[in-house]
Design a protein around this motif. Structure first.
Motif, PDB file in Angstrom:
ATOM      1  N   THR A  19       0.875  -1.268  -0.007  1.00 59.94           N
ATOM      2  CA  THR A  19       0.036  -0.433   0.082  1.00 59.94           C
ATOM      3  C   THR A  19       1.039   1.499   0.462  1.00 59.94           C
ATOM      4  O   THR A  19       1.756   1.284   0.939  1.00 59.94           O
ATOM      5  CB  THR A  19      -0.769  -0.013   1.286  1.00 59.94           C
ATOM      6  N   ILE A  20       0.905   2.377  -1.112  1.00 60.34           N
ATOM      7  CA  ILE A  20       0.675   3.619  -0.825  1.00 60.34           C
ATOM      8  C   ILE A  20       0.062   4.740  -0.682  1.00 60.34           C
ATOM      9  O   ILE A  20      -0.658   4.699  -1.751  1.00 60.34           O
ATOM     10  CB  ILE A  20       1.437   3.783  -2.363  1.00 60.34           C
ATOM     11  N   GLU A  21       0.448   5.523   0.617  1.00 60.63           N
ATOM     12  CA  GLU A  21      -0.547   5.884   0.776  1.00 60.63           C
ATOM     13  C   GLU A  21       0.102   7.571   0.695  1.00 60.63           C
ATOM     14  O   GLU A  21       1.320   7.463   0.582  1.00 60.63           O
ATOM     15  CB  GLU A  21      -0.499   6.345   2.612  1.00 60.63           C
ATOM     16  N   ILE A  22      -0.671   8.480   0.333  1.00 66.53           N
ATOM     17  CA  ILE A  22       0.019  10.233  -0.539  1.00 66.53           C
ATOM     18  C   ILE A  22      -0.832  10.661   0.066  1.00 66.53           C
ATOM     19  O   ILE A  22      -2.562  10.586   0.309  1.00 66.53           O
ATOM     20  CB  ILE A  22      -0.420  10.088  -1.901  1.00 66.53           C
ATOM     21  N   GLU A  23      -0.050  11.544   0.761  1.00 67.02           N
ATOM     22  CA  GLU A  23      -0.751  12.402   1.251  1.00 67.02           C
ATOM     23  C   GLU A  23      -0.312  14.221   0.470  1.00 67.02           C
ATOM     24  O   GLU A  23       0.903  14.583   0.455  1.00 67.02           O
ATOM     25  CB  GLU A  23      -1.095  12.992   2.199  1.00 67.02           C
ATOM     26  N   GLY A  24      -0.871  15.016   0.735  1.00 66.75           N
ATOM     27  CA  GLY A  24      -0.320  16.972   0.071  1.00 66.75           C
ATOM     28  C   GLY A  24      -0.895  17.036  -0.830  1.00 66.75           C
ATOM     29  O   GLY A  24      -0.791  18.634  -1.853  1.00 66.75           O
ATOM     30  N   ASN A  35      11.197  -3.568  -3.337  1.00 64.12           N
ATOM     31  CA  ASN A  35      10.167  -3.149  -2.708  1.00 64.12           C
ATOM     32  C   ASN A  35       9.842  -3.754  -1.327  1.00 64.12           C
ATOM     33  O   ASN A  35       8.863  -3.869  -0.102  1.00 64.12           O
ATOM     34  CB  ASN A  35       8.871  -3.298  -3.790  1.00 64.12           C
ATOM     35  N   ASN A  36      10.922  -4.420  -0.875  1.00 61.70           N
ATOM     36  CA  ASN A  36      10.895  -4.815   0.342  1.00 61.70           C
ATOM     37  C   ASN A  36      11.656  -3.252   1.321  1.00 61.70           C
ATOM     38  O   ASN A  36      11.988  -2.626   1.604  1.00 61.70           O
ATOM     39  CB  ASN A  36      11.991  -5.570   1.127  1.00 61.70           C
ATOM     40  N   LEU A  37      10.327  -3.084   2.286  1.00 60.57           N
ATOM     41  CA  LEU A  37      10.294  -1.782   3.047  1.00 60.57           C
ATOM     42  C   LEU A  37      10.969  -2.088   3.929  1.00 60.57           C
ATOM     43  O   LEU A  37      12.045  -0.953   4.131  1.00 60.57           O
ATOM     44  CB  LEU A  37       9.099  -2.020   3.730  1.00 60.57           C
ATOM     45  N   LEU A  38      11.442  -2.931   4.606  1.00 55.77           N
ATOM     46  CA  LEU A  38      12.746  -2.927   5.839  1.00 55.77           C
ATOM     47  C   LEU A  38      13.686  -2.144   5.482  1.00 55.77           C
ATOM     48  O   LEU A  38      14.350  -1.366   5.861  1.00 55.77           O
ATOM     49  CB  LEU A  38      12.350  -4.581   6.283  1.00 55.77           C
ATOM     50  N   MET A  39      14.101  -2.552   4.458  1.00 59.87           N
ATOM     51  CA  MET A  39      15.750  -2.247   3.936  1.00 59.87           C
ATOM     52  C   MET A  39      15.500  -0.885   2.751  1.00 59.87           C
ATOM     53  O   MET A  39      16.754  -0.701   1.917  1.00 59.87           O
ATOM     54  CB  MET A  39      16.083  -3.677   3.184  1.00 59.87           C
ATOM     55  N   LEU A  40      14.086  -0.873   2.358  1.00 54.37           N
ATOM     56  CA  LEU A  40      13.831   0.798   2.144  1.00 54.37           C
ATOM     57  C   LEU A  40      15.198   1.983   1.933  1.00 54.37           C
ATOM     58  O   LEU A  40      14.408   2.295   3.172  1.00 54.37           O
ATOM     59  CB  LEU A  40      12.189   0.908   1.710  1.00 54.37           C
ATOM     60  N   ASP A  41      15.174   2.530   1.044  1.00 55.17           N
ATOM     61  CA  ASP A  41      16.928   3.633   1.292  1.00 55.17           C
ATOM     62  C   ASP A  41      15.490   4.960   1.633  1.00 55.17           C
ATOM     63  O   ASP A  41      16.143   5.212   0.099  1.00 55.17           O
ATOM     64  CB  ASP A  41      17.741   3.377   0.420  1.00 55.17           C
ATOM     65  N   THR A  42      15.065   5.708   2.341  1.00 54.47           N
ATOM     66  CA  THR A  42      14.357   6.362   2.499  1.00 54.47           C
ATOM     67  C   THR A  42      14.608   7.721   2.322  1.00 54.47           C
ATOM     68  O   THR A  42      14.042   8.203   0.951  1.00 54.47           O
ATOM     69  CB  THR A  42      13.401   6.696   3.739  1.00 54.47           C
ATOM     70  N   THR A  87       8.684  13.531   1.715  1.00 55.74           N
ATOM     71  CA  THR A  87       8.799  12.544   2.995  1.00 55.74           C
ATOM     72  C   THR A  87       8.636  11.624   2.816  1.00 55.74           C
ATOM     73  O   THR A  87       7.169  11.155   2.329  1.00 55.74           O
ATOM     74  CB  THR A  87       8.058  13.948   4.227  1.00 55.74           C
ATOM     75  N   VAL A  88       8.937  10.871   3.437  1.00 55.08           N
ATOM     76  CA  VAL A  88       8.913   9.121   2.901  1.00 55.08           C
ATOM     77  C   VAL A  88       8.940   8.729   4.165  1.00 55.08           C
ATOM     78  O   VAL A  88       9.953   8.557   5.203  1.00 55.08           O
ATOM     79  CB  VAL A  88       9.982   8.512   2.102  1.00 55.08           C
ATOM     80  N   ASP A  89       7.759   7.645   4.624  1.00 55.51           N
ATOM     81  CA  ASP A  89       7.724   7.051   5.990  1.00 55.51           C
ATOM     82  C   ASP A  89       7.067   5.754   5.738  1.00 55.51           C
ATOM     83  O   ASP A  89       6.953   5.530   5.038  1.00 55.51           O
ATOM     84  CB  ASP A  89       6.783   8.027   6.877  1.00 55.51           C
ATOM     85  N   LYS A  90       7.737   4.922   6.824  1.00 60.78           N
ATOM     86  CA  LYS A  90       7.485   3.863   6.449  1.00 60.78           C
ATOM     87  C   LYS A  90       6.276   2.835   7.680  1.00 60.78           C
ATOM     88  O   LYS A  90       7.092   3.810   9.075  1.00 60.78           O
ATOM     89  CB  LYS A  90       8.488   3.163   7.074  1.00 60.78           C
ATOM     90  N   SER A  91       5.806   2.930   7.972  1.00 58.68           N
ATOM     91  CA  SER A  91       5.106   2.839   8.277  1.00 58.68           C
ATOM     92  C   SER A  91       4.319   0.743   8.055  1.00 58.68           C
ATOM     93  O   SER A  91       3.983  -0.429   7.848  1.00 58.68           O
ATOM     94  CB  SER A  91       2.909   2.522   8.138  1.00 58.68           C
ATOM     95  N   TYR A  92       5.194  -0.072   9.183  1.00 56.20           N
ATOM     96  CA  TYR A  92       5.408  -1.640   9.018  1.00 56.20           C
ATOM     97  C   TYR A  92       3.924  -2.270   9.389  1.00 56.20           C
ATOM     98  O   TYR A  92       2.983  -1.918  10.176  1.00 56.20           O
ATOM     99  CB  TYR A  92       6.297  -1.730   9.977  1.00 56.20           C
ATOM    100  N   PRO A  93       3.752  -3.146   8.057  1.00 54.20           N
ATOM    101  CA  PRO A  93       4.809  -4.306   8.256  1.00 54.20           C
ATOM    102  C   PRO A  93       4.794  -4.042   6.738  1.00 54.20           C
ATOM    103  O   PRO A  93       5.468  -4.159   5.706  1.00 54.20           O
ATOM    104  CB  PRO A  93       4.419  -5.293   7.863  1.00 54.20           C
ATOM    105  N   ASN A  94       4.290  -3.325   5.432  1.00 59.42           N
ATOM    106  CA  ASN A  94       3.822  -3.422   4.301  1.00 59.42           C
ATOM    107  C   ASN A  94       3.151  -1.468   3.585  1.00 59.42           C
ATOM    108  O   ASN A  94       2.710  -2.193   2.538  1.00 59.42           O
ATOM    109  CB  ASN A  94       3.218  -4.401   3.853  1.00 59.42           C
TER     110      ASN A  94
END
Length: 275
Positions: free
Chosen positions: A48-53, A81-88, A105-112
Motif C-alpha cells: 500500500t502506498i499512502e499519498i498526502e498533500g 520493494n522490501n519496506l524494511l530495507m528501503l532507503d528512504t 517526506t518518505v515514511d515507513k509503516s510496518y509491515p508493508n
C-alpha cells in the motif's frame, strides 16, 4: 581404570561435539529462517502506498514513479520493494526530481505501508506571446488558453497593478512568430523547469518582481521586471545565489531605486551594471 577413564573422556568429547553440532545447526537454521522471513517471504513487501498533500499531481502518476524508482534501483540481494530495507533518503531525492515537487517526506509503516507526504510547487507557467496568454506545463507543452481568475491575475501583473508571489503562476513574456495553440511544444522540459526554479528562488529571497522577459526558450538572459519598473538581468544558466546576493547588497545601499530607468545587471556576482 586408566583405560576406562580414557573411554569416558572420549565419549564426553563426542557428546559435546554432537551437542555443538546440533546447536550450530539450529542456530544456522534460525538465521536462515530469519533472513528468509525478513528479505524473501514477502511479509515486508510494499502493498500500500499512502499519498498526502497532492492537489495538482495525479495519484496514479505518483504511484507509477514510485514503482519505477524501485524497479530501476541498483541490484540488491533482497526484493526491491522490501519496506524494511528501503532507503528512504534515496527514494525521496528520486521522487523530488521525477515529480518536480518542493519536498517529499518518505515514511515507513510496518509491515508493508509506504507513506508519502508531498509538498507541491508550481508546475506550469503563463506565457504571454503578443496578445495571447497560454498555459505551458512542465514538459514545455501549451496545454490551453488562460482564462478566468488566472487571466485577470496575469493581466494585472503585466499592467503593473500587482506583483508575482509564490501563490500565483509565473508570468513570462516571450513573443513568438506564430500564434500558439494547445498541443504545441514551445520549450524543452529542462527549460521550463529552469524558469520555474528561477522564479521560486527569486521570490523566496524576497525580491519583488512582476514578470520575466526572455527572447527565446534557449536564452540564458532572464529580465525580471521589478516592482519599481526597471529590469533585473539574471543569467538563468548560472547559480542564482551569487547574483541575488549582489543585487540585494546593492539595493541596501540605494536610497532611491526609482531613479534607475532601465536595468540592473547582476549576471557577474560581485559586480553591478546599472543604466
Amino acid at each position: 581404570m586408566q583405560r576406562r577413564g580414557m573411554y569416558k573422556t572420549r565419549r564426553m568429547d563426542q557428546q559435546r561435539s554432537s551437542r555443538g553440532f546440533v546447536i550450530t545447526l539450529v542456530v544456522a537454521f534460525a538465521l536462515i529462517g530469519t533472513a528468509w522471513f525478513l528479505f524473501a517471504s514477502g511479509f515486508f513487501d510494499i502493498s500500500t502506498i499512502e499519498i498526502e498533500g497532492i492537489q495538482m499531481l495525479d495519484r496514479g502518476e505518483v504511484t507509477r514513479e514510485v514503482d519505477s524508482a524501485l524497479e530501476h534501483d541498483s541490484w540488491k540481494p533482497w526484493k526491491k520493494n522490501n519496506l524494511l530495507m528501503l532507503d528512504t533518503e534515496r527514494l525521496k531525492n528520486t521522487l523530488k526530481d521525477r515529480l518536480f515537487v518542493a519536498n517529499v517526506t518518505v515514511d515507513k509503516s510496518y509491515p508493508n505501508i509506504l507513506r508519502l507526504l508531498i509538498e507541491e510547487r508550481q508546475r506550469s507557467v503563463i506565457l504571454k506571446s503578443n496578445d495571447q496568454y497560454v498555459h505551458v506545463d512542465a514538459t514545455g507543452v501549451v496545454t490551453g488558453y488562460v482564462e478566468g481568475e488566472n487571466l485577470a491575475s496575469a493581466q494585472n501583473i503585466v499592467a503593473a497593478r500587482s506583483l508575482s508571489d509564490l501563490s500565483t503562476l509565473p508570468v513570462i513574456i516571450m513573443n513568438t512568430a506564430d500564434p500558439l495553440a494547445p498541443g504545441f511544444q514551445i520549450a524543452e522540459p529542462e527549460q521550463v523547469r529552469r524558469w520555474l526554479d528561477t522564479f521560486n528562488t527569486v521570490l523566496n529571497e524576497g525580491i519583488k518582481i512582476r514578470f520575466m522577459k526572455i527572447e527565446t526558450p534557449e536564452a540564458s538572459l532572464g529580465r525580471f521586471v521589478s516592482d519599481h519598473g526597471y529590469d533585473i538581468y539574471f543569467d538563468l544558466k548560472q547559480p542564482l545565489e551569487g547574483q541575488i546576493a549582489t543585487y540585494s547588497a546593492y539595493v541596501k545601499t540605494q536610497p532611491d531605486l526609482g531613479a534607475i530607468n532601465y536595468y540592473i545587471d547582476v549576471r557577474i556576482p560581485g559586480r553591478i551594471f546599472v543604466k
